[in-house]
Design a protein around this motif. Sequence first.
Motif, mmCIF file in Angstrom:
data_model
loop_
_atom_site.group_PDB
_atom_site.id
_atom_site.type_symbol
_atom_site.label_atom_id
_atom_site.label_comp_id
_atom_site.label_asym_id
_atom_site.label_seq_id
_atom_site.Cartn_x
_atom_site.Cartn_y
_atom_site.Cartn_z
ATOM 1 N N ASP A 109 0.875 -1.183 0.000
ATOM 2 C CA ASP A 109 0.000 0.000 0.000
ATOM 3 C C ASP A 109 0.905 1.224 0.000
ATOM 4 O O ASP A 109 1.692 1.417 0.940
ATOM 5 C CB ASP A 109 -0.887 -0.047 1.256
ATOM 6 C CG ASP A 109 -1.954 1.046 1.262
ATOM 7 O OD1 ASP A 109 -1.658 2.165 0.785
ATOM 8 O OD2 ASP A 109 -3.075 0.774 1.735
ATOM 9 N N VAL B 40 -3.118 2.312 6.857
ATOM 10 C CA VAL B 40 -2.776 0.993 6.302
ATOM 11 C C VAL B 40 -2.984 -0.079 7.375
ATOM 12 O O VAL B 40 -2.548 0.090 8.515
ATOM 13 C CB VAL B 40 -1.302 0.985 5.827
ATOM 14 C CG1 VAL B 40 -0.883 -0.389 5.331
ATOM 15 C CG2 VAL B 40 -1.106 2.037 4.732
ATOM 16 N N THR C 166 1.980 3.857 2.909
ATOM 17 C CA THR C 166 3.070 3.725 3.889
ATOM 18 C C THR C 166 4.277 4.568 3.481
ATOM 19 O O THR C 166 4.699 5.448 4.248
ATOM 20 C CB THR C 166 3.445 2.242 4.109
ATOM 21 O OG1 THR C 166 2.315 1.575 4.665
ATOM 22 C CG2 THR C 166 4.630 2.099 5.050
#
Length: 393
Positions: A272, A291, A275
């Motif tokens: 993702d 996340v 981050t």
Amino acid sequence: MMRQISILGSTGSIGLSTLDVIRAHPELFKVFALTASKQVELLAQQCIEFSPALAVIGDAQGAARLTALLLITNSRTQVLYGPDALVNAVTDSGCDTVMAAIVGAAGLVPTLAAAKAGKRVLLANKEALVMSGHLFMQAMKSGGGELLPIDSEHNAIFQCLPPQFTKASQAALGVEELWLTASGGPFRDTPLEQLTTITPAQACAHPNWVMGRKISVDSATMMNKGLEVIEAFWLFGLPLEKIKVLIHPQSVVHSMVRYVDGSVIAQLGQPDMRTPIAYGLAWPNRIEAGVAPLNLAQLAALSFSEPDLIHFPCLALAFLAAQAGGIAPTVLNAANEIAVAAFLDEGMPYLQIPKVVEKTLNAIQACPVESIEVILDIDAQARRVASDFIKVI
Ligand code: NAD
Ligand code: MG
């Protein structure tokens, strides 16, 4: 301190994830400028929500439409258009941080302007660095700003290196190798002969990451990893033979650093982009990124293997261009952009992508890379040559 952010490419995949992180931290971040090429409606919505001082769209027609859309709801945002306005959006004294998330060579000039202006540059636009590595790093140095890699692998390596790491201190700090991980994309295990009929939809269906179309195709061909090797070379200054690629289908380990004492330090996380984006925005602090936590016990296994350069000829071509240096990475990048666009928009067969890149690399004469004008000229030349090859396919 409240950071004032300009986002180059706010309507793209990285742009949307960046706004997601900013939205969650109004006490830390304010949007100064938002920019997009064509997506006027989405840019208007973003302007209404974030009320930036400036919005930049690709052309005059788009600017007229954006102005009309903002007329009643938002009188604060100034609307501009075109390449010069992108430079204004990142060099204005009202902005201190730039998310460089335009896709491809189009991002080079404004990203370089942000570097020269001494901004904190969050670099997602790897093509800009691949095209102009030496000049870009020089511009960062002369501008005196901070360069934070957003590409997940480079962000991981940045996290795994000691904070005092520099190119010169590499040996003293015991840094031996950088290991870039790669999922291998959707065709990792597909026999080469079955790739003749691949469609854009199949190539863009990445198993682990949701990304823009161009980088999704680059991930399928593994040109993306080749560009990332060149990106790592410029960002961290290790010799090319110390930058390795490992296939890791689960995309959990985002990259690693091997040290002289036998330690390997890895950064792990969900696939993702929020981050690395949150890391770059808040550095040296860390903030909530939205996340989900990683649950290692739920993962069946993590596996690693060497990439097969016959299966991924684009990766082999990128290694060759990286070793050749000079204008070769600029030519590689330009030819790849043209070939990927022809595959996505004009029905050029998928397996022609490496062939167009290889022919273009062989056709362009080497010359010294002295200025950004030379780079832009080589880029334009390589695009013409690649387009001519495509016409006769
Ligand atoms: P995308 O196609 O989703 O978005 C691209 C953005 O750039 C859009 O906002 C578009 O309007 C803008 N743009 C396109 N052409 C332009 C032009 N000529 N002038 C001005 N603006 C233009 O792409 P993306 O997936 O968000 O990727 C952006 C960059 O980040 C790429 O360089 C990519 O390699 C890099 N990157 C992306 C990811 C990811 O997960 N998406 C991960 C690592 C690195
Ligand atoms: Mg990456």
